[in-house]
Design a protein around this motif. Sequence first.
Motif, PDB file in Angstrom:
ATOM      1  N   SER A 520      40.940  39.667  43.530  1.00 42.24           N
ATOM      2  CA  SER A 520      39.568  40.193  43.548  1.00 42.24           C
ATOM      3  C   SER A 520      39.060  40.412  42.125  1.00 42.24           C
ATOM      4  O   SER A 520      37.899  40.106  41.821  1.00 42.24           O
ATOM      5  CB  SER A 520      39.513  41.499  44.339  1.00 42.24           C
ATOM      6  OG  SER A 520      39.879  41.294  45.681  1.00 42.24           O
ATOM      7  N   ARG A 521      39.921  40.938  41.259  1.00 40.70           N
ATOM      8  CA  ARG A 521      39.511  41.140  39.863  1.00 40.70           C
ATOM      9  C   ARG A 521      39.245  39.806  39.164  1.00 40.70           C
ATOM     10  O   ARG A 521      38.245  39.649  38.454  1.00 40.70           O
ATOM     11  CB  ARG A 521      40.585  41.913  39.102  1.00 40.70           C
ATOM     12  CG  ARG A 521      40.255  42.089  37.614  1.00 40.70           C
ATOM     13  CD  ARG A 521      41.376  42.721  36.846  1.00 40.70           C
ATOM     14  NE  ARG A 521      42.643  42.033  36.969  1.00 40.70           N
ATOM     15  CZ  ARG A 521      42.939  40.905  36.310  1.00 40.70           C
ATOM     16  NH1 ARG A 521      42.055  40.331  35.513  1.00 40.70           N
ATOM     17  NH2 ARG A 521      44.121  40.346  36.463  1.00 40.70           N
ATOM     18  N   ILE A 522      40.129  38.837  39.361  1.00 38.70           N
ATOM     19  CA  ILE A 522      39.942  37.524  38.731  1.00 38.70           C
ATOM     20  C   ILE A 522      38.634  36.890  39.189  1.00 38.70           C
ATOM     21  O   ILE A 522      37.855  36.365  38.376  1.00 38.70           O
ATOM     22  CB  ILE A 522      41.137  36.601  39.056  1.00 38.70           C
ATOM     23  CG1 ILE A 522      42.392  37.067  38.308  1.00 38.70           C
ATOM     24  CG2 ILE A 522      40.823  35.152  38.684  1.00 38.70           C
ATOM     25  CD1 ILE A 522      43.644  36.301  38.671  1.00 38.70           C
ATOM     26  N   ILE A 523      38.382  36.948  40.496  1.00 40.22           N
ATOM     27  CA  ILE A 523      37.142  36.367  41.029  1.00 40.22           C
ATOM     28  C   ILE A 523      35.933  37.100  40.478  1.00 40.22           C
ATOM     29  O   ILE A 523      34.953  36.479  40.043  1.00 40.22           O
ATOM     30  CB  ILE A 523      37.164  36.411  42.568  1.00 40.22           C
ATOM     31  CG1 ILE A 523      38.219  35.435  43.109  1.00 40.22           C
ATOM     32  CG2 ILE A 523      35.785  36.083  43.145  1.00 40.22           C
ATOM     33  CD1 ILE A 523      38.459  35.557  44.595  1.00 40.22           C
ATOM     34  N   TYR A 524      35.988  38.431  40.477  1.00 38.16           N
ATOM     35  CA  TYR A 524      34.848  39.214  39.990  1.00 38.16           C
ATOM     36  C   TYR A 524      34.566  38.932  38.513  1.00 38.16           C
ATOM     37  O   TYR A 524      33.411  38.682  38.130  1.00 38.16           O
ATOM     38  CB  TYR A 524      35.127  40.701  40.202  1.00 38.16           C
ATOM     39  CG  TYR A 524      34.062  41.613  39.641  1.00 38.16           C
ATOM     40  CD1 TYR A 524      32.793  41.661  40.200  1.00 38.16           C
ATOM     41  CD2 TYR A 524      34.323  42.415  38.532  1.00 38.16           C
ATOM     42  CE1 TYR A 524      31.816  42.494  39.679  1.00 38.16           C
ATOM     43  CE2 TYR A 524      33.354  43.249  38.011  1.00 38.16           C
ATOM     44  CZ  TYR A 524      32.102  43.279  38.587  1.00 38.16           C
ATOM     45  OH  TYR A 524      31.127  44.089  38.059  1.00 38.16           O
ATOM     46  N   GLU A 525      35.602  38.948  37.680  1.00 36.06           N
ATOM     47  CA  GLU A 525      35.400  38.707  36.247  1.00 36.06           C
ATOM     48  C   GLU A 525      34.917  37.290  35.978  1.00 36.06           C
ATOM     49  O   GLU A 525      34.132  37.059  35.045  1.00 36.06           O
ATOM     50  CB  GLU A 525      36.702  38.970  35.494  1.00 36.06           C
ATOM     51  CG  GLU A 525      37.103  40.439  35.473  1.00 36.06           C
ATOM     52  CD  GLU A 525      38.436  40.685  34.783  1.00 36.06           C
ATOM     53  OE1 GLU A 525      38.771  41.858  34.534  1.00 36.06           O
ATOM     54  OE2 GLU A 525      39.147  39.694  34.490  1.00 36.06           O
ATOM     55  N   THR A 526      35.357  36.334  36.786  1.00 35.32           N
ATOM     56  CA  THR A 526      34.925  34.943  36.608  1.00 35.32           C
ATOM     57  C   THR A 526      33.462  34.776  36.977  1.00 35.32           C
ATOM     58  O   THR A 526      32.666  34.225  36.205  1.00 35.32           O
ATOM     59  CB  THR A 526      35.792  34.009  37.471  1.00 35.32           C
ATOM     60  OG1 THR A 526      37.166  34.167  37.112  1.00 35.32           O
ATOM     61  CG2 THR A 526      35.391  32.556  37.253  1.00 35.32           C
ATOM     62  N   VAL A 527      33.096  35.241  38.171  1.00 31.76           N
ATOM     63  CA  VAL A 527      31.715  35.075  38.646  1.00 31.76           C
ATOM     64  C   VAL A 527      30.751  35.892  37.795  1.00 31.76           C
ATOM     65  O   VAL A 527      29.609  35.486  37.556  1.00 31.76           O
ATOM     66  CB  VAL A 527      31.623  35.468  40.136  1.00 31.76           C
ATOM     67  CG1 VAL A 527      30.180  35.408  40.627  1.00 31.76           C
ATOM     68  CG2 VAL A 527      32.503  34.555  40.977  1.00 31.76           C
ATOM     69  N   LYS A 528      31.201  37.026  37.303  1.00 34.33           N
ATOM     70  CA  LYS A 528      30.358  37.886  36.475  1.00 34.33           C
ATOM     71  C   LYS A 528      29.887  37.177  35.210  1.00 34.33           C
ATOM     72  O   LYS A 528      28.784  37.445  34.704  1.00 34.33           O
ATOM     73  CB  LYS A 528      31.132  39.151  36.112  1.00 34.33           C
ATOM     74  CG  LYS A 528      30.354  40.174  35.309  1.00 34.33           C
ATOM     75  CD  LYS A 528      31.198  41.405  35.033  1.00 34.33           C
ATOM     76  CE  LYS A 528      30.441  42.427  34.197  1.00 34.33           C
ATOM     77  NZ  LYS A 528      31.259  43.629  33.926  1.00 34.33           N
ATOM     78  N   ASN A 561      43.525  49.500  42.228  1.00 31.28           N
ATOM     79  CA  ASN A 561      42.810  49.444  43.491  1.00 31.28           C
ATOM     80  C   ASN A 561      41.315  49.694  43.331  1.00 31.28           C
ATOM     81  O   ASN A 561      40.509  49.334  44.194  1.00 31.28           O
ATOM     82  CB  ASN A 561      43.413  50.485  44.443  1.00 31.28           C
ATOM     83  CG  ASN A 561      43.167  50.176  45.893  1.00 31.28           C
ATOM     84  OD1 ASN A 561      42.029  50.205  46.338  1.00 31.28           O
ATOM     85  ND2 ASN A 561      44.219  49.892  46.633  1.00 31.28           N
ATOM     86  N   LEU A 562      40.928  50.293  42.230  1.00 30.44           N
ATOM     87  CA  LEU A 562      39.516  50.620  42.005  1.00 30.44           C
ATOM     88  C   LEU A 562      38.646  49.382  41.808  1.00 30.44           C
ATOM     89  O   LEU A 562      37.422  49.498  41.748  1.00 30.44           O
ATOM     90  CB  LEU A 562      39.376  51.543  40.788  1.00 30.44           C
ATOM     91  CG  LEU A 562      39.938  52.957  40.954  1.00 30.44           C
ATOM     92  CD1 LEU A 562      39.792  53.743  39.661  1.00 30.44           C
ATOM     93  CD2 LEU A 562      39.249  53.681  42.091  1.00 30.44           C
ATOM     94  N   ILE A 563      39.250  48.185  41.718  1.00 30.94           N
ATOM     95  CA  ILE A 563      38.448  46.971  41.588  1.00 30.94           C
ATOM     96  C   ILE A 563      37.534  46.812  42.796  1.00 30.94           C
ATOM     97  O   ILE A 563      36.400  46.337  42.669  1.00 30.94           O
ATOM     98  CB  ILE A 563      39.352  45.725  41.416  1.00 30.94           C
ATOM     99  CG1 ILE A 563      38.501  44.468  41.224  1.00 30.94           C
ATOM    100  CG2 ILE A 563      40.295  45.567  42.585  1.00 30.94           C
ATOM    101  CD1 ILE A 563      37.592  44.502  40.028  1.00 30.94           C
TER     102      ILE A 563
END
Length: 683
Positions: A520-528, A561-563
Amino acid sequence: MNKEDKQRAIGKVIAINSDRFTIELLAGFDNFNISGFDDIHYFAQLNSYVIIPYQHYYIVAEVFGVREKDMNTSYNDPKEQFLNKIKSGKFLEVLPIGALKPTHNGLTFEFGVSVYPSLYTDTLYIKESELDAIFNVGAHGEVICETGTWRDNKGECPHGENRRFNTLSVGKSTIFPGYDVKIDIDKFFGGHAAVLGNTGSGKSCTISSIIQGIFSLKDYSAVGSTFVFFDVNGEYRQAFSKLRKRNNNIRVRYLTLDEQKAKNEKELFNLPNWFLNIDEWALLLKASERTQLPVLRNALGLAVLFSRDDAEEGIRKTKNHLLATCITQILRDETSSPSKSDRIHSILRKFNTTDIKLAKVLCVTNGRQTDITIEKTLIVSFGELTGKTQLHDYLESKDVNGDPLFFLSKVEMPVYEKGSKFNFDVIEEAIDLAILYEEAHGNRQIRDYCSSLITRIKSIRDRPDFEFLRASNSSLRKYKRRILGLFKKDGKIKKHAQVVVIDLSVLDDEIVEIVACVLSRIIYETVKNFEPRNAYPVNLILEEAHRYITEQPQREFLRANLIFDRIAKEGRKFGVFLLVSSQRPSELSKTVLSQCSNFIVHRIQNPEDLSHIRQITPHISETILKRMPSIPTQNALIFGHAVNLPATFKVTNADPLPLSDNNKVSENWFLQKDFELTTKTNL
C-alpha cells in the motif's frame, strides 16, 4: 397543486417534528392502496416513499411506520367492530429525506430537506417518473467520439460514437420491483468505500459482481482502471477467470505465494526485504520503540553500508572503524574463547573489508610479514585464542603519523533508507554488530534489551513462509509496474492489466499485515508522484481488512500500519482509494472507516459492530440501522455519496462466483459407509 396532484392525494400532514411527519390517510383506504392513472399503488409499505407538495417542488419522505386508531365510532355488533376496520383512522409515520425539483430535463432529486410543509398539506403517492428521478434511472453515460471528444463542425463524430459511463447498476431494489439501484461511478470509486457484513452474507460476491459489472460495459471499456486486490482467502481468481473472454480489452494479473497455484514463474509473488522502510521492519520484527528500534535502525544502516563497494576511501574507513570497534569489544568481554572465535568468524564472513577480513595477513610492528592471518589468530588451543594479542595489536596499530589506523575520532552511523539494496541473510549479523557497537560505547545492558529482537530475526530466518522476502535482485521500478498492471515498451509506460489479484491466502495474519502495509505504501508513494496529479486512479480492494487494519492503541508497532490512515485521509487528492471489506467493523481502524463516503452493508447482527457503524456514520438513521440484522443473503443496504438515497437491493449475481461457497454439510455428511476421500491432500 395541480389537478393531477389533487387526484392522487392519499392523506394530509397532521403532525410535524424536526425529523419526522405524521400523515393521516383519507377515509376509504381499507387496503392501503389506490388506483392511479398508470397502476394500483400500495403506499403503506415500510421503506417506500410518499411525496408532499411544497411551493414549486416536492418533499420526498420515507415510510418507517404504519398504524391505525379507532375513531370512537359506535357499533351495533361487536363482530362489526372487529371486521369493519374501514372506519378506523390510518396513519403513516414518515421521515423527510430529500426533494424533487423541476429542471429543463425533468425532475431532479436532491438529498436533504431544509424546509417543512405546513400543517394539513396534502400527501401524494409516488409515480414511476418520480421514482425514476430518485433512482436516477435512464441515460447513464455520455456519448463521445471514438477518437476522443473531438467532433466536426456539424457536431458529429466522423468515426462513430461510443459511450463513457458514469453510473453502474449493482442490483435491483427490494422495495420497488424492477428498479435498478445504481451507483455514481465517480463518487463510489473516486472515494473510499466499505463493504461490511457477517461471514457468509455475500461480501465477496458483491465485490465480484460490481467489478464484473464495470468490465461488462463494452462500448468504451474501462481500460484505464486499476484494481489491486489483497486476496487473503484466495477467492478472486475464479471470480475474474472469464473477464478476458467477455471483454478482450481487459486483462487480469495474478500473483501468488503458493507455487502449486502459480501457472508460471511470473505469477510467483515476492517482496524484496530492502523495499521495507524502518517502520515496516519494526512491524516485522516487533521492535520496541525505545530500545530496540534504534538498534534495528543502526543494523539496517550497517547491512546497507557493507553491501557497498569499499573502494571509496570514506566508506572503507567507516567499515574498518566499525569492525575494529566491535571485534575489540568481543576480545575484551567476559565470554569464553570459543564463543569469541565463533562470533568474530560469523561477523567477518558477512562483513569485511580488504583490511579486516579472515584471510588478511597481519603486519607486525617490525615490518616483516608472516603467514599468520586473522582467521589463524582465532584458533582456540587449551581454551584460549592463540593469536588474541596479535589480533588486538593489529586492530590497535597506527599509521606513520602516529594516528590510529582503523579507529576514527568521529564517525556517524550509516542511515538506512528504503530502497537501499542488501541481502536478507546478513540482517542477523548486522543486529549483532549494532549491539556490539553500543556495548563498546558503554551500553552494557543493550543485549538483554534486544534479546527478543534477536530471537525474532532468527525465527524469520528459519521460517519458509518468509522466503518471499529474500528476492534481492528485483528492480524497484519494474516491481512497481508489475503491481500496478503496467509494462514498459520502447521507453513508454503502457497498460497491461486492469485487475491485479495478489493471493495472500497461504500467509499468517502477521505476514499479511506486513505485505499489505508495504504494498500500500509503495503504491501510494508511486501514484502520488505521477504527473499530472490525480490522473491515474488506483483502487485497493482490502479483503478481510480487520486482519491488518486494526484499531488496537495498545500495540507498539502501529506506525507502519498508519499508511492506511494516511491513504484514507490524503489518498483522494492523488487518486488512491480504498474499498474495505470486513466482517468485524468494530475491529477496524476508526480513521479508515470514518473517511469512507460509501457503505454497502450486508447482514450484521453483532451489537458491538452495529454500534460501531452508528458511531462512524452519524448521518445514518435508526430506521436504517434496524434493518441490518435481518438483511437476507445476497441482499444489502447501500448508502453514501454514490447513491441518491439509502436503498436495500438484491445484488446482481456474480458470474462466475468467487471461491467462497458455503459448505453443503448434509451432502458431505450423509455418505455410504467406507467412502473414499476424493479431496486432494498431502496427508
